[in-house]
Design a protein around this motif. Structure first.
Motif, PDB file in Angstrom:
ATOM      1  N   VAL A 188      19.071 -40.257  47.892  1.00  0.00           N
ATOM      2  CA  VAL A 188      19.842 -39.056  47.599  1.00  0.00           C
ATOM      3  C   VAL A 188      19.055 -38.071  46.742  1.00  0.00           C
ATOM      4  N   ALA A 189      17.983 -38.528  46.078  1.00  0.00           N
ATOM      5  CA  ALA A 189      17.133 -37.601  45.331  1.00  0.00           C
ATOM      6  C   ALA A 189      16.593 -36.550  46.292  1.00  0.00           C
ATOM      7  N   ARG A 190      16.594 -35.293  45.870  1.00  0.00           N
ATOM      8  CA  ARG A 190      16.220 -34.219  46.804  1.00  0.00           C
ATOM      9  C   ARG A 190      15.734 -32.986  46.054  1.00  0.00           C
ATOM     10  N   TYR A 191      14.831 -32.290  46.702  1.00  0.00           N
ATOM     11  CA  TYR A 191      14.461 -30.945  46.278  1.00  0.00           C
ATOM     12  C   TYR A 191      15.110 -29.994  47.280  1.00  0.00           C
ATOM     13  N   VAL A 192      15.969 -29.121  46.788  1.00  0.00           N
ATOM     14  CA  VAL A 192      16.665 -28.170  47.650  1.00  0.00           C
ATOM     15  C   VAL A 192      16.415 -26.771  47.113  1.00  0.00           C
ATOM     16  N   ALA A 193      16.016 -25.866  47.996  1.00  0.00           N
ATOM     17  CA  ALA A 193      15.704 -24.498  47.574  1.00  0.00           C
ATOM     18  C   ALA A 193      16.162 -23.513  48.635  1.00  0.00           C
ATOM     19  N   SER A 208      19.897 -29.279  43.269  1.00  0.00           N
ATOM     20  CA  SER A 208      18.678 -30.038  43.522  1.00  0.00           C
ATOM     21  C   SER A 208      18.450 -31.013  42.370  1.00  0.00           C
ATOM     22  N   THR A 209      17.850 -32.165  42.673  1.00  0.00           N
ATOM     23  CA  THR A 209      17.542 -33.113  41.589  1.00  0.00           C
ATOM     24  C   THR A 209      16.133 -32.928  41.053  1.00  0.00           C
ATOM     25  N   GLY A 210      15.469 -31.853  41.458  1.00  0.00           N
ATOM     26  CA  GLY A 210      14.164 -31.538  40.906  1.00  0.00           C
ATOM     27  C   GLY A 210      13.025 -31.946  41.813  1.00  0.00           C
ATOM     28  N   LYS A 211      11.829 -31.678  41.351  1.00  0.00           N
ATOM     29  CA  LYS A 211      10.643 -31.937  42.174  1.00  0.00           C
ATOM     30  C   LYS A 211      10.164 -33.381  42.079  1.00  0.00           C
TER      31      LYS A 211
END
Length: 346
Positions: free
Chosen positions: A279-284, A257-260
């Motif tokens: 492409v910036a993303r929050y992935v959890a 993930s690239t953070g919040k």
């Protein structure tokens, strides 16, 4: 040939993916082992297609990089070239193919990414134009660029780690929270999501499957309008929303993930809401349930969130959906459901 549902579970989605997604690889070799493991679960035939870039091309690119910057290639990018720089199953080359005019493909030799990078470096001096506008920038070089929309991804020998990504839009240069290692693994993750999305019975704007108890997986895509103030001045409200989502539903952020903070920073470290960088993303993932969530943000005329949720617990997913819709406006949704009895999903 695609594997059946039972075989997929036996290969480790239930037991291995949480640690695979939340524990960063300890070496470049482990990174590519994880990449190939993920691909093997859904599309094992792709592994037979992977080809390295010609050894000569890789050495030539190393020489060019060392002569220009006095440093070696970023280790993750070099291993990418050595393992799949001739054919990568579309992880990087699909992106380049989709942004370059098709007639350019033969000229750019996309089947040899090392040669492509060297050719671009030697023949296109967009770096000079950028540096003329912003002379204080550190040196950098492109590994991917699109002449059509004037965007590109680059490395800098002065960044740490070496595979930290720089993103450019025309003559503007931006810092990202991303690395090539994270970005490449994210492409695999997206491939898994897309596989799930096309593997079941699809419907649009219909949440009826959440009223049933399914012995299978539900893949949910949401396009959402969110308040414009969420992105200003430093996206505090958007970050607060993601923190609340994480806390309430026991999500653990993945290593790729690239953070919040889902936007970019310019070279003066000022936040920007540039929309084109998607492409910036929050992935959890949920640590105990077979569930993953991906949130991406764009802003042009409106601030939009794109959310992907994949899981087996439909009631839990319904609760997540309800919280999201309390704070946003639904524009479009797409749902794909498939059950355990589905033997040949693709």
């Amino acid at each position: 040939m695609a594997q059946n549902w039972k075989a997929i579970l036996e290969k480790g989605i239930r037991d291995s993916f949480t640690s695979l997604f939340t524990t960063p690889p300890t070496s470049t070799e482990k990174l590519f082992e994880s990449i190939k493991f993920c691909i093997s679960i859904f599309e094992p035939e792709v592994l037979d297609q992977l080809k390295p870039a010609p050894e000569k091309s890789v050495h030539q690119l190393e020489d060019v990089f060392e002569h220009a910057f006095g440093q070696q290639l970023p280790p993750s990018y070099k291993m990418y070239l050595q393992q799949m720089g001739g054919e990568d199953g579309g992880l990087l080359t699909d992106f380049i193919d989709s942004t370059f005019v098709k007639s350019d493909k033969a000229f750019w030799k996309i089947d040899d990414m090392a040669l492509w990078t060297q050719t671009f470096w030697e023949n296109f001096k967009i770096q000079d134009e950028i540096r003329a506008k912003t002379p204080g920038l550190p040196p950098f070089w492109y590994f991917s660029s699109c002449c059509i929309d004037e965007t590109g991804w680059a490395f800098s020998p002065e960044m740490e780690p070496l595979d930290q990504l720089i993103w450019t839009q025309s003559t503007e240069v931006y810092r990202t929270n991303d690395t090539f290692s994270k970005w490449l693994f994210f492409q695999v993750y997206k491939r898994l999501l897309n596989w799930m999305d096309r593997s079941g019975e699809r419907s649009e704007n219909d949440f009826s499957c959440f009223e049933k108890k399914l012995d299978g997986i539900v893949s949910l895509f949401l396009s959402l309008d969110c308040p414009q103030e969420w992105i200003l001045p430093r996206h505090e409200l958007l970050i607060t929303f993601l923190n609340q989502l994480e806390s309430r539903f026991s999500f653990e952020e993945t290593w790729f993930s690239t953070g919040k903070d889902l936007f970019l920073f310019n070279w003066e470290n000022k936040p920007t809401s540039t929309a084109e960088y998607d492409v910036a993303r929050y992935v959890a993932v949920h640590s105990k349930l077979d569930l993953t969530i991906c949130v991406q943000c764009t802003s042009s005329f409106h601030t939009r969130l794109q959310v992907r949720i994949v899981g087996r617990d439909t009631q839990y997913m319904r609760d997540i959906l309800d919280m999201i819709l309390q704070n946003t406006k639904l524009e479009y949704s797409r749902i794909s459901c498939f059950n355990q009895h589905l033997q040949n999903p693709v």
